[in-house]
Scaffold this active site. Structure first.
Site, short mmCIF file in Angstrom:
data_model
loop_
_atom_site.label_atom_id
_atom_site.label_comp_id
_atom_site.label_asym_id
_atom_site.label_seq_id
_atom_site.Cartn_x
_atom_site.Cartn_y
_atom_site.Cartn_z
N ALA A 79 38.92 39.15 42.68
CA ALA A 79 38.06 39.98 41.84
C ALA A 79 38.74 41.31 41.50
CB ALA A 79 36.74 40.25 42.58
N TYR A 129 31.40 31.55 42.10
CA TYR A 129 30.54 31.57 43.28
C TYR A 129 29.20 30.96 42.86
CZ TYR A 129 33.72 34.62 45.88
OH TYR A 129 34.80 35.14 46.54
N LYS A 232 37.14 24.93 46.42
CA LYS A 232 38.02 25.83 47.17
C LYS A 232 37.32 26.24 48.47
CE LYS A 232 40.35 30.32 46.77
NZ LYS A 232 39.63 31.03 47.85
N HIS A 256 39.90 31.49 52.75
CA HIS A 256 39.55 32.70 52.02
C HIS A 256 40.44 33.87 52.44
CE1 HIS A 256 35.95 33.65 49.37
NE2 HIS A 256 36.52 34.83 49.44
N ARG A 259 39.23 35.93 55.39
CA ARG A 259 38.16 36.91 55.12
C ARG A 259 36.76 36.34 55.33
NH1 ARG A 259 40.46 41.06 51.82
NH2 ARG A 259 38.70 41.36 50.41
N GLY A 289 48.55 33.00 53.26
CA GLY A 289 49.74 33.33 54.03
C GLY A 289 51.07 33.03 53.38
N ARG A 311 47.17 38.22 47.83
CA ARG A 311 47.53 39.62 48.05
C ARG A 311 48.85 40.02 47.38
NH1 ARG A 311 44.98 37.78 52.82
NH2 ARG A 311 43.23 39.11 53.51
#
Length: 358
Positions: A79, A129, A232, A256, A259, A289, A311
């Site tokens: 997001a 979602y 997912k 996730h 998270r 990862g 990330r």
């Protein structure tokens, strides 16, 4: 000297971002055991290189749900890219297109679905979602299909948001100038404020995410779109088999990014179980990862058709916008090329379980 590995982007981004935004990006849930496990899982595996193989040319291309891709490295749904660069998801889409990579845009994107699609030159999927407001969900699905998105990715591991303690301690909320522009502002109001001991994202999820989602609800989604459906958040063989039985078109092995449920397995550890439980024709993707091209090769060898990175994309976006994201993808592609050559498996299709020791 420019960045030589993704860790260089990580260090540079940390120096640029406010502490609370850095915690939002980097943090996991609970004691962050699963967050750490996602990286630790790669270090436990050893690769088995073969020699005396012609590796003068390598090929990491593939086709995924009918779309040709130059690399098995894609961009995971996240997001609010405008938290990290003014162009937000538009910059990310341009970079993905330059790399020949898949991009999965998020339902809480901070640029319109149409502007992201206009910027993209590669395939786009849209993540969803399961919202309580079905009319809002249906409207987003209709717009995505009209704009040329090629699949819907339903996140199924978030009936509520995990306890993300960094965000709660910081009272993190989305600043007013960054919005989830594809949804009615009234649906997103809670994300811009934080109650004491909580975060805006957690408060918003309690209000808007529908925890009653079950397998039977996939029929509702399928009635409203002809696009392929990807689930997912699959971590077990049981759910993988149910996904196949319910006719989904692909699954993403994902926790996730560490998270949600703290203590859930690393995505890489869950991957072989999931891959073995579905027909070979059903693509299995993975996120969580991935930081090197060698990580990508390992995931593919263990059953993933492609991987999604999260990330590192935001690090690249924070450091240098579109060019930063493009460099992140280029680094991973170059590292994967090196890995394929040094493994003696010059084509992505050469990667299988024999590549991995044990």
């Amino acid at each position: 000297m420019g960045p030589l590995e993704l860790a260089d982007f990580e260090r540079a981004a940390r120096g640029r971002l406010p502490a609370e935004l850095w915690d939002f990006v980097q943090g996991g849930s609970g004691a962050e055991r699963t967050l750490a496990a996602n990286r630790d899982a790669y270090a436990r595996h050893r690769l088995r290189p073969r020699t005396m193989v012609d590796v003068s040319a390598t090929d990491q291309g593939l086709t995924l749900l009918g779309s040709p891709l130059s690399t098995p490295v894609g961009i995971a749904p996240m997001a609010y890219h405008r938290l990290f660069h003014p162009e937000g998801e538009v910059a990310t889409a341009r970079a993905a297109g330059r790399a020949g990579a898949l991009m999965v845009a998020g339902i809480f994107a901070s640029r319109t679905l149409e502007s992201i699609a206009e910027a993209a030159t590669g395939p786009l999927w849209l993540q969803l979602y399961w919202l309580r407001h079905r009319d809002a969900l249906a409207a987003v699905v209709e717009r995505a299909e009209a704009a040329g998105y090629r699949a819907l990715v339903l996140t199924v591991d978030a009936p509520r948001i995990g306890r993300r303690l960094r965000d709660a301690r910081n009272g993190f909320a989305i600043p007013a100038h960054v919005r989830a522009v594809n949804l009615d502002p009234a649906l997103m109001a809670a994300s811009h404020r934080a109650d004491e001991g909580s975060s805006g994202l957690a408060d918003h999820a309690r209000e808007q995410f529908d925890p009653t989602l079950t397998w039977s609800d996939l029929a509702w989604l399928r009635e409203r779109s002809s696009l392929p459906i990807v689930l997912k958040g699959i971590l077990t063989a049981e759910d993988a088999r149910l996904a196949a039985e319910h006719g989904v078109d692909a699954v993403v092995v994902s926790n996730h990014g560490g998270r949600q449920l703290d203590g859930a397995p690393a995505s890489l550890d869950a991957l072989p179980e999931v891959a073995a439980a579905v027909p070979p024709s059903l693509p299995v993707l993975l996120d969580g990862g991935v930081r090197t091209g060698t990580d990508v090769a390992l995931a593919v060898a263990l059953g993933a058709r492609a991987v999604l990175i999260g990330r590192p994309v935001l690090w690249g976006l924070a450091v240098d916008g579109e060019h930063g994201v493009a460099r992140v993808l280029d680094l991973l592609k170059a590292e994967l090329d090196d890995t394929l050559a040094l493994l003696g498996r010059p084509r992505l299709t050469d990667l299988d379980r024999t590549v991995v020791d044990g």
